[in-house]
Design an enzyme around this catalytic site. Structure first.
Site, PDB file in Angstrom:
ATOM      1  N   GLY A  45      67.360  19.460  44.982  1.00 18.71           N
ATOM      2  CA  GLY A  45      67.832  20.773  45.396  1.00 18.71           C
ATOM      3  C   GLY A  45      66.836  21.393  46.353  1.00 18.71           C
ATOM      4  O   GLY A  45      65.646  21.052  46.337  1.00 18.71           O
ATOM      5  N   GLN A  50      62.825  28.064  50.811  1.00  9.81           N
ATOM      6  CA  GLN A  50      61.827  26.988  50.831  1.00  9.81           C
ATOM      7  C   GLN A  50      61.651  26.403  52.229  1.00  9.81           C
ATOM      8  O   GLN A  50      60.725  25.614  52.459  1.00  9.81           O
ATOM      9  CB  GLN A  50      62.222  25.863  49.874  1.00  9.81           C
ATOM     10  CG  GLN A  50      62.158  26.252  48.407  1.00  9.81           C
ATOM     11  CD  GLN A  50      62.492  25.055  47.543  1.00  9.81           C
ATOM     12  OE1 GLN A  50      63.662  24.788  47.279  1.00  9.81           O
ATOM     13  NE2 GLN A  50      61.480  24.311  47.131  1.00  9.81           N
ATOM     14  N   CYS A  92      59.085  20.746  41.848  1.00  9.36           N
ATOM     15  CA  CYS A  92      59.590  21.554  42.965  1.00  9.36           C
ATOM     16  C   CYS A  92      59.004  21.033  44.271  1.00  9.36           C
ATOM     17  O   CYS A  92      57.817  20.710  44.331  1.00  9.36           O
ATOM     18  CB  CYS A  92      59.174  23.004  42.750  1.00  9.36           C
ATOM     19  SG  CYS A  92      59.755  24.111  44.044  1.00  9.36           S
ATOM     20  N   LEU A  93      59.846  20.953  45.314  1.00  8.73           N
ATOM     21  CA  LEU A  93      59.372  20.450  46.606  1.00  8.73           C
ATOM     22  C   LEU A  93      58.337  21.378  47.237  1.00  8.73           C
ATOM     23  O   LEU A  93      57.624  20.971  48.146  1.00  8.73           O
ATOM     24  CB  LEU A  93      60.559  20.249  47.564  1.00  8.73           C
ATOM     25  CG  LEU A  93      61.550  19.151  47.162  1.00  8.73           C
ATOM     26  CD1 LEU A  93      62.709  19.092  48.146  1.00  8.73           C
ATOM     27  CD2 LEU A  93      60.869  17.793  47.061  1.00  8.73           C
ATOM     28  N   HIS A 134      67.375  26.641  38.847  1.00  8.60           N
ATOM     29  CA  HIS A 134      66.076  26.560  39.542  1.00  8.60           C
ATOM     30  C   HIS A 134      66.223  27.054  40.992  1.00  8.60           C
ATOM     31  O   HIS A 134      65.381  27.809  41.481  1.00  8.60           O
ATOM     32  CB  HIS A 134      65.597  25.095  39.482  1.00  8.60           C
ATOM     33  CG  HIS A 134      64.337  24.789  40.221  1.00  8.60           C
ATOM     34  ND1 HIS A 134      63.183  24.356  39.603  1.00  8.60           N
ATOM     35  CD2 HIS A 134      64.035  24.824  41.542  1.00  8.60           C
ATOM     36  CE1 HIS A 134      62.232  24.157  40.512  1.00  8.60           C
ATOM     37  NE2 HIS A 134      62.731  24.429  41.697  1.00  8.60           N
ATOM     38  N   GLU A 135      67.310  26.653  41.662  1.00  7.08           N
ATOM     39  CA  GLU A 135      67.494  27.053  43.068  1.00  7.08           C
ATOM     40  C   GLU A 135      67.811  28.542  43.189  1.00  7.08           C
ATOM     41  O   GLU A 135      67.320  29.214  44.096  1.00  7.08           O
ATOM     42  CB  GLU A 135      68.603  26.219  43.731  1.00  7.08           C
ATOM     43  CG  GLU A 135      68.352  24.711  43.764  1.00  7.08           C
ATOM     44  CD  GLU A 135      66.956  24.329  44.204  1.00  7.08           C
ATOM     45  OE1 GLU A 135      66.388  24.998  45.088  1.00  7.08           O
ATOM     46  OE2 GLU A 135      66.409  23.362  43.642  1.00  7.08           O
ATOM     47  N   HIS A 138      64.722  30.471  43.027  1.00 13.96           N
ATOM     48  CA  HIS A 138      64.024  30.515  44.322  1.00 13.96           C
ATOM     49  C   HIS A 138      64.529  31.687  45.153  1.00 13.96           C
ATOM     50  O   HIS A 138      63.749  32.414  45.765  1.00 13.96           O
ATOM     51  CB  HIS A 138      64.271  29.221  45.117  1.00 13.96           C
ATOM     52  CG  HIS A 138      63.298  28.128  44.805  1.00 13.96           C
ATOM     53  ND1 HIS A 138      61.939  28.283  44.913  1.00 13.96           N
ATOM     54  CD2 HIS A 138      63.502  26.843  44.409  1.00 13.96           C
ATOM     55  CE1 HIS A 138      61.336  27.139  44.589  1.00 13.96           C
ATOM     56  NE2 HIS A 138      62.267  26.254  44.280  1.00 13.96           N
TER      57      HIS A 138
END
Ligand code: NI
Length: 200
Positions: A45, A50, A92-93, A134-135, A138
């Site tokens: 995701g 991000q 997480c990226l 999670h997204e 963000h």
């Protein structure tokens, strides 16, 4: 436009994104580019903030593999009807290499729009429910480690400090702009896509 993934503690990760009021070809191209980045980085995701875009949009594919599973592009996503509770490991990226246990509702109902303006309504459970939560976090400026218990969070203090040191050294070297320049660029995106008035 070439997007890149920003890392903690970049300020846009703490920015609460505004709802999208306009979708154009540029936004569609950006969403496609976000999917490319997500797959390249072996993510499941990626939220728009991000890649330093302050708009409520995320892409996801719980398999992490192009051409497999269910590829999602969600505009103005919302969740409700949380049910159950489950603790599982997340990464997480924007903080690559760091993982921690996060407790979240097990099932949620998602409401969003695709890039054509069609409504998306889905009951989500399991891993995909976690990814979507999670997204959306963000988009509200929340990182997964904000939701960890104090005890597990403390174990990440060292690694997160390393990210802060790296960020500051990049800033000193000039490869990351100052907060004002970053905020000004966010504001231009908000004027273009979220209906923010230019004189505010
Ligand atoms: Ni993330």
């Amino acid at each position: 436009m070439t997007l890149s993934i920003i890392h903690y503690p970049h300020p846009t990760l703490r920015h609460r994104s505004r709802s999208v009021v306009r979708v154009d070809q540029r936004l569609k191209d950006l969403a496609a580019e976000m999917l490319d980045l997500m797959y390249e980085n072996e993510g499941v995701g990626l939220a728009a903030n991000q890649v330093d875009l302050p708009i409520r949009l995320f892409v996801a594919n719980e398999t992490g593999r192009r051409g497999e599973g269910d590829e999602m592009i969600c505009v103005n996503p919302e969740i409700d009807r949380p049910k159950g509770s489950e603790s599982s490991q997340e990464g997480c990226l924007s903080v690559p290499g760091i993982y921690g246990q996060v407790k979240r509702p097990k099932t949620v109902r998602l409401h969003a729009y695709d890039l054509q303006g069609n409504e998306i309504r889905r009951e989500l459970d399991g891993f995909l429910a976690r990814v979507v939560q999670h997204e959306i976090d963000h988009l509200d400026g929340t990182m997964f480690f904000d939701r960890m218990t104090d005890e597990s969070r403390r174990e990440l203090d060292g690694p997160l400090t390393e990210f802060q040191v790296d960020f500051e050294s990049k800033r000193v070297a000039g490869s990351i702009e100052d907060d004002e320049a970053i905020a000004e660029r966010r504001r231009r995106w908000e004027i273009d896509y979220t209906g923010l008035q230019a004189n505010t």
